[in-house]
Design an enzyme around this catalytic site. Structure first.
Site, PDB file in Angstrom:
ATOM      1  CD  GLN A 177      -2.981   1.066   2.209  1.00 56.21           C
ATOM      2  OE1 GLN A 177      -3.097   0.115   2.958  1.00 56.21           O
ATOM      3  NE2 GLN A 177      -3.763   2.113   2.292  1.00 56.21           N
ATOM      4  CG  PHE A 178       1.198   3.944  -3.505  1.00 54.36           C
ATOM      5  CD1 PHE A 178       1.199   5.324  -3.607  1.00 54.36           C
ATOM      6  CD2 PHE A 178       0.155   3.235  -4.084  1.00 54.36           C
ATOM      7  CE1 PHE A 178       0.181   5.997  -4.266  1.00 54.36           C
ATOM      8  CE2 PHE A 178      -0.864   3.884  -4.745  1.00 54.36           C
ATOM      9  CZ  PHE A 178      -0.860   5.267  -4.831  1.00 54.36           C
ATOM     10  CB  THR A 179      -1.969   5.387   0.183  1.00 54.76           C
ATOM     11  OG1 THR A 179      -2.454   4.227   0.859  1.00 54.76           O
ATOM     12  CG2 THR A 179      -2.442   5.395  -1.263  1.00 54.76           C
TER      13      THR A 179
END
Length: 150
Positions: free
Chosen positions: A78-80
């Site tokens: 999850q890059f966020t």
């Protein structure tokens, strides 16, 4: 490298309406990888994840690790998690690692966790639109940043 881990009684991930992975008792982990991350972050985090004493013992005290309870892992990229919200209202993802860096590190984290746990873990698919479901047990949710280990 940042992880958000949640103690779960069950968790699953679907991609395009199909189940990709499901687990029972264990940890659902979201992982955000940044450009500066490397193997030392993986080794440190994997050790912390597997040995963190957040499962109840016979007296209901959080005194057992994932290894102690023979738990499972669902690991989702999850890059966020690398979002910066300091300026304005639109998050910036400038610190998030690009796929050519993040994918090998994500795959290496999978390998280390599987080796140290002694069994296969569930995963999402890097970059896919995923639907994650979980039953947070406790609730217990912990944020760990490998850059804050010293």
């Amino acid at each position: 490298m940042i992880v958000v881990l949640q103690r779960v009684s069950e968790a699953s991930v679907k991609i395009d309406g199909e189940f990709k992975a499901e687990i029972g008792i264990g940890l659902m982990i979201l992982i955000g990888i940044e450009e500066a991350d490397g193997e030392e972050d993986i080794i440190w985090l994997a050790n912390k994840i597997l040995n963190l004493r957040i499962f109840p013992d016979e007296n209901g005290v959080m005194n057992k690790s994932l290894i102690d309870v023979d738990g499972e892992i669902l690991l989702i990229s999850q890059f966020t998690l690398q979002a910066s919200t300091k300026k304005g209202n639109r998050p910036s993802y400038i610190k998030a690692a690009k796929p050519d860096i993040a994918i090998p590190l994500y795959n290496q984290m999978i390998q280390v966790l599987e080796k140290d746990l002694g069994k296969q873990i569930g995963t999402g698919e890097f970059g896919a639109d995923m639907k994650v479901a979980l039953v947070n047990d406790g609730p217990v949710t912990i944020l760990i940043d490998s850059k804050n280990r010293i």
